[in-house]
Design a protein around this motif. Sequence first.
Motif, PDB file in Angstrom:
ATOM      1  N   ILE B 122       0.859  -1.180   0.000  1.00 30.78           N
ATOM      2  CA  ILE B 122       0.000   0.000   0.000  1.00 30.78           C
ATOM      3  C   ILE B 122       0.901   1.237   0.000  1.00 30.78           C
ATOM      4  O   ILE B 122       1.792   1.349   0.830  1.00 30.78           O
ATOM      5  N   ALA B 126      -1.249   6.514   0.583  1.00 30.94           N
ATOM      6  CA  ALA B 126      -2.569   5.933   0.838  1.00 30.94           C
ATOM      7  C   ALA B 126      -2.821   5.850   2.334  1.00 30.94           C
ATOM      8  O   ALA B 126      -3.922   6.149   2.811  1.00 30.94           O
ATOM      9  N   ALA B 130      -5.631   7.760   4.515  1.00 29.28           N
ATOM     10  CA  ALA B 130      -6.503   7.049   5.443  1.00 29.28           C
ATOM     11  C   ALA B 130      -6.454   7.705   6.820  1.00 29.28           C
ATOM     12  O   ALA B 130      -7.477   7.820   7.503  1.00 29.28           O
ATOM     13  N   THR B 326      -3.263  -2.522   8.168  1.00 28.37           N
ATOM     14  CA  THR B 326      -3.640  -2.851   6.790  1.00 28.37           C
ATOM     15  C   THR B 326      -5.138  -2.717   6.542  1.00 28.37           C
ATOM     16  O   THR B 326      -5.573  -1.950   5.691  1.00 28.37           O
ATOM     17  N   SER B 330      -7.182   0.497   4.642  1.00 29.94           N
ATOM     18  CA  SER B 330      -7.849   0.183   3.381  1.00 29.94           C
ATOM     19  C   SER B 330      -9.338   0.510   3.482  1.00 29.94           C
ATOM     20  O   SER B 330      -9.921   1.128   2.580  1.00 29.94           O
ATOM     21  N   LEU B 334     -11.528   3.338   1.387  1.00 27.36           N
ATOM     22  CA  LEU B 334     -12.715   2.991   0.610  1.00 27.36           C
ATOM     23  C   LEU B 334     -13.899   3.843   1.078  1.00 27.36           C
ATOM     24  O   LEU B 334     -14.614   4.449   0.273  1.00 27.36           O
ATOM     25  N   ASN B 556      -9.108   9.670  -2.567  1.00 29.80           N
ATOM     26  CA  ASN B 556      -9.233   8.337  -1.983  1.00 29.80           C
ATOM     27  C   ASN B 556      -9.582   7.293  -3.035  1.00 29.80           C
ATOM     28  O   ASN B 556      -9.059   6.186  -3.030  1.00 29.80           O
ATOM     29  N   VAL B 560      -7.432   4.035  -3.956  1.00 28.59           N
ATOM     30  CA  VAL B 560      -7.936   2.664  -3.872  1.00 28.59           C
ATOM     31  C   VAL B 560      -7.563   1.889  -5.140  1.00 28.59           C
ATOM     32  O   VAL B 560      -7.120   0.739  -5.076  1.00 28.59           O
ATOM     33  N   VAL B 563      -3.904   0.955  -4.921  1.00 27.79           N
ATOM     34  CA  VAL B 563      -3.687  -0.136  -3.965  1.00 27.79           C
ATOM     35  C   VAL B 563      -4.090  -1.470  -4.586  1.00 27.79           C
ATOM     36  O   VAL B 563      -3.347  -2.460  -4.522  1.00 27.79           O
ATOM     37  N   LEU B 564      -5.271  -1.477  -5.224  1.00 30.18           N
ATOM     38  CA  LEU B 564      -5.736  -2.737  -5.824  1.00 30.18           C
ATOM     39  C   LEU B 564      -4.768  -3.203  -6.910  1.00 30.18           C
ATOM     40  O   LEU B 564      -4.428  -4.384  -6.986  1.00 30.18           O
TER      41      LEU B 564
END
Lengths: 357, 586
Positions: B122, B126, B130, B326, B330, B334, B556, B560, B563-564
């Motif tokens: 990540i 990110a 968060a 983690t 995440s 989201l 954000n 995401v 990250v994916l």
Amino acid sequence: MSEPAIVLRALERRFGAVAAVDGVDLTAAQGAFLVLLGPSGCGKTTILRMLAGLEAPTGGEIFLNGQLVASGARGIVVPPGRRGIGLVFQSYALWPHMTIRGNVEWPLKVAGWPAAKRRARVDEALSLLGIGVLADRYPGTVSGGQQQRVAIARMLGPEPKVLLFDEPLSNLDAKLRVEMRTELLRVHRLSGATSVYVTHDQVEAMTMATEVAVMRSGKVEQLGPPGAVLERPETAFVATFLGTPPGNLIPAHAVGGRYVFKGLDLGPARGGGADASLLYRPQDLRLGGPPRPGAIPAQLAEVSPLAGRVVVTVLVDGQRVSAVTDRLPEAEAGEPIQLELPSVPAAIFAADGRLLE
Amino acid sequence: MTASATGARAAAARPRAWQRPGRPPAWLGVSLLATLSLLVVLPLARLVLATFSQGTSVWEQVLASEIAENLLWRPLGASLVVGLTTAVLATALGATLAGLVVLTDLPGRRIIGTLATLPFIIPSFAIALAWDVVFRNERIGGHVGVIHGLGLPVPDWLAWGIVPVTAVLVIHYSSLAFGLVAAALASVNADLLEAAEVAGAGRARVLRGIALPLVSPALSAAALLVFAEAVSNFAVPALLGLPVRFHTLSTRLVGAIETGQTERGFALAVILIAVAAVLLWAGAGATSRRSFATIGGRGGRRKRLSLGRWRWPAFAVALAAGIVTTVVPSAALLLGSLYERPGSLDRGLTGHYWIGAADAAIAQGQPGIFRSDQFVSASVTTVALGLAVALAASVLGLLIGYLLSRDAGSRLASLVGQLSLMPILIPGIALGAAFIALFARPLGPVPALYGTFALLVIAGAAATLPFAAQSGRAAAAQVATELEEAATVAGARFPRRLGAIFLPLVSRGLVAGAVLVFVKMVRDLGLVILLVVPTTPLLSVVAFRYASENFVQFANAVTVVIVLASIAATLVAQRVQRATQPWGAS
């Protein structure tokens, strides 16, 4: 063809200040099976690598079938692929990502053989070694002995004039090693090529060679047929390196023109009357009996049976002396035993290892 | 005399001087040296030269003028505090988890191990975003975070500045330390630990007296690497520090260059490089006297140290740590991309920021990211950049690895080896500055590359050079020299040996390394932030711009996606590593 297959002239290879190969002269006739024999670090593998073209000499010359392929002074090194040689590595060096057929075929591809001819030759080489059924398997999936056969088939593929072997049997177990010795000799004869075989195992050398070159410290100590080298060693090193068990060297002082060891007279001194080493073969020694004049008191170290006879090792002043006898000695390990030398030594060597005639 | 013997005579008649039989050709080393000089030495030299373009005036301003305090000294102090604190805490956290997972009978070791490696996949920005979603307070206006939205006050020190910056960096880099220490622990010969147990040592004594000293080189290596990375991180202090004027060297560097004070920025970059280099060198010197004797023969199945009644409490703590570092970030990201009004669920969730059409009432009329041309073109550019750099790094890694393993000991090879590791000492952001310094104007036959995709690829290749060289070297070391010598004896020349023997045997290691380079580039911000122009947008930069303009949901959402993509690529890399090859060997 009378031209010698291999000629080495004053061949030398230095790594920095160290001479791994130090002025070697050798000649091997067509069809010879030349064994380079010596302890590890004696330069035998370096010679083989220079023959293959994987190492460049720093001095001297190499001729293969009359052609100059490497010259230290003139900076000539003909690449391996143009020397007409084949090499079997100690580790076999089979390409793990190619099938067994692929391993044998690839050198032919590199050499530019047409496909049909290539296929025929691969089949021929595989069946010569009896591994045709393994053709489509990968090297990692077959046994060590089979890998060995693949390595030999790969070497034979391009029909080299000179076959080079770098301790090829050292990774096999004892039984397989004996089988492969026979197999290698058969392949050597069938190919009609000249072979150079590197080993530190004198039994391999004695059973396979037509010519043995015994090496030490980058130099050839003696070259000749195995029987002759064994019977008439020209240096003290050769005398103690060959034979099962190897010969015994007894250090003698020269006193008044006679050799003396522990107060025992060993005969007339030669070559100016300096101290010398006297060679006694294990089969000429006698052991046992009561303490008596002419016998040397020793201590029994170990006993091992060999081919129906017995190798007895005793200690004389900490030095190991081996004898071959017909029967087990009466003494136990650690107990005293009498050692009797024959009246005449098999050979006499000067302090620098040279043979005294 | 047979036909082939005549051929041999012809060959011998024109013998070639071939002094290095079976070794890499000389041109390989020379061309690699030239390439690495272009990638590493030249940009650095140009960077340093540029700071002297107006005599020493730039350095006087940076070091000794009345602005020096705010421009250099305070940010430098902040960078050092953040870097050192992060190095210590991240290494402690990562090493503790590594010890639990590798050595003990902790339940759920697989899950804990996976959770511990994820934060590095990540991107650090990110995690910073968060943090913003959860802890933001009303200090600087705009939206607020979840906690504040629930009516609980969030103190400034927890929302902004050095504490959140350090915390986010610790979370991110603890997984780097985990990976290094776990690998070292796994290679400790089990017999050594069992010998200590046989001698009657308790588990604490075994850990403290045997395991810890054995992996101490890995511990210090991890701490040094974490320091070098943390001290140069740009995104985290930019997102969580800049709004309250908390500056580090990196944010000052970017600020100077973006406001046209280019030479000042270059001087800060030189200082940043010097700080990282001095620390790494000093650290390497202090640890190099200890040998990595831990890499020994692997003793068979290891009997794990029993945690006894601490088994489940330790599991709970480790699992909580894994979830907090983690799953929570995440989920927060989201959520942060879905709520209509940041920090509160009053108005519920919406997919507008993902797929909505432009609506003048929302976000100044900007459409959801999947309808945004900028997002689509940034996605394409990002993937293209990742692939191009992965390819460049693989080729360089292959050739460098080949040279280092096959020509070991030659002066040329060791020079190439040292040059390839140099970018470790150069923080990404400073490397970006160096490439601007070198390519802002035409350089000989090379046109000005600033703003081009090519420059991004070149900079990416330079930044990933140490990693590529190391993985290339490791892959090359697994291919025995005899395999190539056998090809040499068959008459194959260098290109053929490389293509038919070497490449197939190292391909798996190379592909796995290439995927990791891809991930590195996709989530990178520090290196590219200075090099990107609006015509070459990248996802990470798009996310960062959205965040700086307070379009937090868009930021954000884009994050995401990054990250994916990173996680997906990492899973691919793991599959490649595990995949069996037809010949069955590893």
